[in-house]
Design a protein around this motif. Structure first.
Motif, PDB file in Angstrom:
ATOM      1  N   THR A 113      48.771  28.412  40.021  1.00 11.35           N
ATOM      2  CA  THR A 113      48.350  29.690  40.151  1.00 11.35           C
ATOM      3  C   THR A 113      49.465  30.648  40.706  1.00 11.35           C
ATOM      4  O   THR A 113      49.688  31.973  40.037  1.00 11.35           O
ATOM      5  N   THR A 172      35.825  34.807  33.445  1.00 12.09           N
ATOM      6  CA  THR A 172      36.808  35.452  33.476  1.00 12.09           C
ATOM      7  C   THR A 172      37.018  35.512  35.294  1.00 12.09           C
ATOM      8  O   THR A 172      36.057  35.976  35.846  1.00 12.09           O
ATOM      9  N   LEU A 173      38.046  35.261  35.616  1.00 13.60           N
ATOM     10  CA  LEU A 173      38.350  35.191  36.918  1.00 13.60           C
ATOM     11  C   LEU A 173      39.283  35.914  37.443  1.00 13.60           C
ATOM     12  O   LEU A 173      40.404  36.069  36.730  1.00 13.60           O
ATOM     13  N   THR A 174      39.375  36.498  38.783  1.00  8.79           N
ATOM     14  CA  THR A 174      40.368  37.525  39.125  1.00  8.79           C
ATOM     15  C   THR A 174      41.167  36.695  40.122  1.00  8.79           C
ATOM     16  O   THR A 174      40.583  35.910  41.373  1.00  8.79           O
ATOM     17  N   THR A 175      42.446  36.521  40.041  1.00  9.00           N
ATOM     18  CA  THR A 175      43.252  35.861  40.903  1.00  9.00           C
ATOM     19  C   THR A 175      43.696  36.543  42.197  1.00  9.00           C
ATOM     20  O   THR A 175      44.172  37.845  42.226  1.00  9.00           O
ATOM     21  N   PRO A 176      43.249  36.315  43.279  1.00  8.32           N
ATOM     22  CA  PRO A 176      43.550  36.942  44.669  1.00  8.32           C
ATOM     23  C   PRO A 176      45.017  36.977  44.898  1.00  8.32           C
ATOM     24  O   PRO A 176      45.635  36.239  44.591  1.00  8.32           O
ATOM     25  N   SER A 177      45.332  37.792  45.947  1.00  7.95           N
ATOM     26  CA  SER A 177      46.684  37.934  46.326  1.00  7.95           C
ATOM     27  C   SER A 177      46.833  36.599  47.271  1.00  7.95           C
ATOM     28  O   SER A 177      45.987  36.363  48.097  1.00  7.95           O
ATOM     29  N   PRO A 206      37.725  28.215  41.073  1.00  9.62           N
ATOM     30  CA  PRO A 206      38.697  29.519  40.914  1.00  9.62           C
ATOM     31  C   PRO A 206      39.817  29.601  41.508  1.00  9.62           C
ATOM     32  O   PRO A 206      39.964  28.681  42.493  1.00  9.62           O
ATOM     33  N   SER A 237      43.731  31.631  47.367  1.00 10.52           N
ATOM     34  CA  SER A 237      44.521  32.259  47.569  1.00 10.52           C
ATOM     35  C   SER A 237      45.629  31.433  48.448  1.00 10.52           C
ATOM     36  O   SER A 237      46.752  32.202  48.766  1.00 10.52           O
TER      37      SER A 237
END
Length: 581
Positions: A294, A462-467, A386, A389
């Protein structure tokens, strides 16, 4: 006007009776605590609060340097547990390499999940119990499944096998919605100190295993885990490898643990955080997939895999898991949580490559079990998860660890980094079970999954990649080693001499043999005939959550000091005087 002196005596009597029946903590009343929101496998910034404690630093533990203890798979097939003693109280705790703290439920926990469990009895006088900050140092943990536990930090003598650690900081839980079965009362973390919540809440609060390693109280700073899939007992070895499992230590394949950059609030040096190593690719049948991390820049474009005894399965990122199942005919995503189902007669192997070493899983290893609604379809690992981070893409739990004997070598300060050693338990030539044998296995282990599969195609979410939560400006090539085992150990796995890496004599790694559970009896009867019988050795029984000799008369009650009673009575007297005079 009420007569005051008779009223005073009435209040004294009432207060005396109330204090006689209310159980209290041995030092102070408990505080109600709100659970935190951080995951147990991460320590977020802002948790560096240090509280004072009256513990004695550098208290030595006692040991005979190596031991093995049984590990039992709980009936829900989620947890491997062992027996420990806290003071003079015996409790079962689940082994976890994805966390670092020891915590158990206390008798102050009245949530539904606690009531049926053996608890650490706060109402019983343990001579080895030590209060930390008058029980006001709060302890909170939370898990990825949204369950939480909260309580306070205390100290107690902890015994595991033949190791005894006095004044060990641990968590006493008074609120929890974590579900345990088989009378398991808490978690025993075997991770690094940096991962510990408790170590950052109190001084001299190093977790149990790192403390043994840092004080040189083990034959070698490692522990080994043998997990069993069926009802037979596995083993946890401390200070040595289980020589009944590892018959040739030179065949253990070693993989160096990766360090992690600091969080924003930590010092500017990378250090060890998780039992995690790089994983390069996975092969399904004959098709190999190079894994896609990731955060490609975080670990030199390598995916990172956490070895977690505390989780039952295998988890990976959607970008990898979806590709793996694409080559299995009939595979389908059946739940937005990332669960796939495959035909139960699938006979493809699944091979994981760490460095250049391959470890093969048979269908009987990665198939969870048939679904009750469609018995021809089986749920299977890995399950997609998912983005995390912390950059840990893969998590290998019991489904993988049951196929290897796993050695967690803690590392030696300035001499040897931490390693994970893998000793395969099935030969590379092992072939998948026949469909009939696989079905019989599922039946014998009651692995049918009570689930109804959807009658429509589930789309990949649909997934959001965290910082990324670590400071990538700090190189992992400069690693703090102060938390590793004492430098008095001589490295046996790897050492660096003048910048050159050498491999010492791994065959010198210590081994330990578990106590036998069976005995062979040779009996000669009156006629002179010899009979041979194998019998199970008896083990001493223990009572969970209660010290030996416990009875209700031993309960701690509130101290009925004359001064305290008079003070309380005087307060009440003033109130009543104001009302009735």
């Amino acid at each position: 006007m009420f007569p005051l002196f008779p009223l005073l005596f009435v209040f004294l009597a009432v207060l005396d009776a109330v204090c006689a029946v209310q159980p209290l903590d041995s030092t102070a009343r408990l505080r109600e605590l709100a659970p935190s929101l951080h995951r147990i496998i991460k320590r977020q910034s802002g948790q560096n609060t240090t509280s004072t404690t009256n513990s004695t630093s550098n208290v030595n533990a006692t040991t005979t340097f190596a031991a093995t203890v049984p590990l039992t798979l709980a009936s829900d097939r989620q947890t491997y547990y062992s027996l420990i003693s806290l003071g003079n109280v015996n409790l079962r705790v689940g082994l976890d390499t994805g966390s670092s703290d020891l915590w158990v439920v206390s008798s102050a926990c009245d949530t539904a999940q606690c009531k049926s469990l053996p608890q650490y009895p706060l109402f019983y006088p343990s001579p080895s119990f030590v209060s930390v900050n008058s029980n006001a140092t709060t302890f909170n943990v939370s898990f990825a499944d949204t369950t939480t536990a909260s309580g306070f930090v205390a100290e107690e003598t902890v015994s595991l096998g033949n190791f005894t650690v006095p004044q060990q900081a641990f968590g006493l839980v008074n609120s929890s919605n974590v579900s345990f079965v088989d009378q398991v009362s808490g978690i025993f973390g075997f991770g690094f100190p940096r991962l510990s919540t408790i170590a950052h809440l109190a001084v001299n609060a190093t977790p149990v295993f790192p403390k043994l390693a840092q004080q040189g109280l083990l034959d070698y700073p490692l522990f080994g885990v043998n997990l069993k899939r069926n009802g037979s007992a596995g083993s946890l070895s401390l200070g040595a490898v289980d020589s009944t499992i590892v018959t040739n230590v030179s065949l253990i394949e070693w993989h160096e643990v990766v360090p992690f950059e600091p969080f924003g609030s930590e010092n500017n040096v990378s250090s060890y955080l998780q039992w995690a190593i790089p994983v390069s690719n996975i092969t399904v049948g004959t098709q190999t997939f190079v894994l896609e991390p990731t955060y490609p820049q975080a670990n030199s474009n390598h995916s990172v895999a956490l070895f977690d005894v505390g989780t039952p399965g295998i988890f990976g990122p959607y970008q990898d898991v979806e590709r793996l199942f694409s080559v299995i005919d009939g595979a389908r995503l059946v739940d937005i949580s990332g669960q796939w189902a495959i035909p139960c007669d699938t006979n493809l192997t699944l091979t994981v490559t760490f460095s250049d070493k391959n470890y093969t899983l048979l269908p009987s290893d990665y198939i969870i079990g048939p679904t009750s609604g469609e018995p021809a379809l089986c749920l299977a690992w890995p399950k997609a998860s998912p983005p995390s981070s912390d950059g840990i893409d893969w998590q290998f739990g019991a489904a993988f660890l049951q196929t290897v004997y796993t050695v967690f070598s803690y590392g030696i300060a300035k001499k040897e980094p931490p390693f994970i050693g893998l000793y395969p338990l099935q030969p590379p030539s092992a072939v998948p079970l026949s469909q009939a044998a696989l079905s019989a296995l599922f039946s014998s282990l009651s692995l049918t999954v009570p689930t109804t599969l959807p009658n429509f195609v589930v789309s990949t979410p649909t997934l959001t990649t965290p910082s990324y939560i670590f400071n990538t400006s700090v190189p992992t090539s400069v690693v703090a080693v102060s938390d590793l085992a004492t430098s008095t150990y001589s490295p046996l796995i790897e050492k660096v001499v003048n910048g050159v890496t050498e491999t010492p004599n791994v065959t010198a790694l210590p081994g330990v043999t578990p106590a036998p559970t069976l005995a062979t009896l040779i009996i000669t009867d009156s006629s002179g005939e010899v009979h041979t019988t194998v019998a199970t050795l008896t083990t001493s029984s223990v009572v969970l959550g209660r010290p030996a000799g416990y009875n209700s008369a031993n309960r701690i009650v509130a101290p009925r000091s004359v001064v305290a009673l008079l003070a309380a009575a005087f307060t009440c007297l003033i109130i009543f005087s104001a009302i009735f005079l």
